[in-house]
Design an enzyme around this catalytic site. Structure first.
Site, PDB file in Angstrom:
ATOM      1  N   TYR A 244       6.783  35.370 -40.004  1.00 41.78           N
ATOM      2  CA  TYR A 244       7.581  35.201 -38.778  1.00 41.78           C
ATOM      3  C   TYR A 244       8.374  33.904 -38.831  1.00 41.78           C
ATOM      4  O   TYR A 244       9.590  33.893 -38.625  1.00 41.78           O
ATOM      5  CB  TYR A 244       6.655  35.209 -37.551  1.00 41.78           C
ATOM      6  CG  TYR A 244       7.386  34.979 -36.247  1.00 41.78           C
ATOM      7  CD1 TYR A 244       8.067  36.010 -35.612  1.00 41.78           C
ATOM      8  CD2 TYR A 244       7.416  33.714 -35.638  1.00 41.78           C
ATOM      9  CE1 TYR A 244       8.747  35.799 -34.421  1.00 41.78           C
ATOM     10  CE2 TYR A 244       8.092  33.498 -34.458  1.00 41.78           C
ATOM     11  CZ  TYR A 244       8.755  34.546 -33.847  1.00 41.78           C
ATOM     12  OH  TYR A 244       9.434  34.329 -32.668  1.00 41.78           O
TER      13      TYR A 244
ATOM     14  N   SER B  39      13.386  30.272 -32.994  1.00 47.17           N
ATOM     15  CA  SER B  39      12.080  29.916 -32.435  1.00 47.17           C
ATOM     16  C   SER B  39      11.802  28.464 -32.834  1.00 47.17           C
ATOM     17  O   SER B  39      12.460  27.937 -33.749  1.00 47.17           O
ATOM     18  CB  SER B  39      11.032  30.837 -33.062  1.00 47.17           C
ATOM     19  OG  SER B  39       9.731  30.314 -32.930  1.00 47.17           O
TER      20      SER B  39
END
Ligand SMILES: NC(=O)c1ccc[n+]([C@@H]2O[C@H](COP(=O)([O-])OP(=O)(O)OC[C@H]3O[C@@H](n4cnc5c(N)ncnc54)[C@H](OP(=O)(O)O)[C@@H]3O)[C@@H](O)[C@H]2O)c1
Length: 173
Positions: A69, A56
């Site tokens: 995350y 990401s």
């Protein structure tokens, strides 16, 4: 092997659900490591294979309101980069794919679909795949789809963490 499965337990660290965070650590770190460990010996026998680990933009940017995350995604990229180095001179290529906000079910599941990030900086999943697929087949180490995500990552490398923290907090509003 496409290590794509993932989800986000988003929010201030003292407000998020620890069980969900432990599941996220299992899925993004433990299972990615296990699956990769199991498949690479088979790829080695044929001296051919592709592993895509979906990180990401958070792999590069520690994210307030998304601390666990982004930390798991940093692991994924570090792990991928290291394996890329191990297999560099072979037919096996390890790619870290680091998309930013993408129009999938991800944001709604994490209840972040109304944030500035998902309103103004979102890509279609088809575009991500169209950019990523030829690059991973060529064996690129890192794929960052989209100019916005490239710029974001470029600036995250040169700006102090205090500034990227503030930007992230704003984008997650
Ligand atoms: N969309 C974004 O904005 C964005 C941005 C950066 C990175 N990513 C990353 O892209 C990857 C794909 O996400 P997406 O955007 O396609 O989201 P998505 O539409 O929610 O799809 C996530 C996929 O992961 C699977 N999954 C979730 N939890 C799982 C678990 N515990 N065990 C096994 N499978 C599980 C889901 O399966 P079920 O449907 O069966 O639950 C689903 O197939 C993830 O790694 C995510 O972190 C997404």
């Amino acid at each position: 092997l496409v290590n794509n499965a993932g989800f986000n337990e988003c929010g201030l660290f003292t407000d998020t659900d620890m069980e969900q965070e432990m599941k996220m650590i299992d899925l993004h770190i433990r299972f990615v490591t296990q699956l990769t460990k199991r498949i690479l010996p088979m790829m080695k026998k044929n001296n051919y294979g592709r592993v895509v680990n979906v990180g990401s933009t958070g792999s590069f940017i520690p994210s307030p309101s998304d601390a666990v995350y982004s930390a798991t995604k940093a692991y994924i990229m570090s792990f991928s980069n290291a394996l890329y180095g191990e297999f560099k001179r072979t037919g096996i290529k390890i790619t870290s794919l680091c998309p930013g906000a993408t129009e999938t079910e991800f944001a709604a599941k994490a209840n972040i679909q109304d944030t500035l990030l998902f309103k103004y900086a979102v890509m279609k999943p088809d575009s991500v795949v169209e950019i990523a697929y030829p690059k991973l087949m060529k064996g690129k180490r890192l794929v960052i789809p989209g100019i916005y995500n490239k710029l974001l990552i470029f600036f995250s490398k040169i700006l102090p963490v205090g500034v990227t923290n503030s930007l992230t907090i704003t984008m997650m509003k």
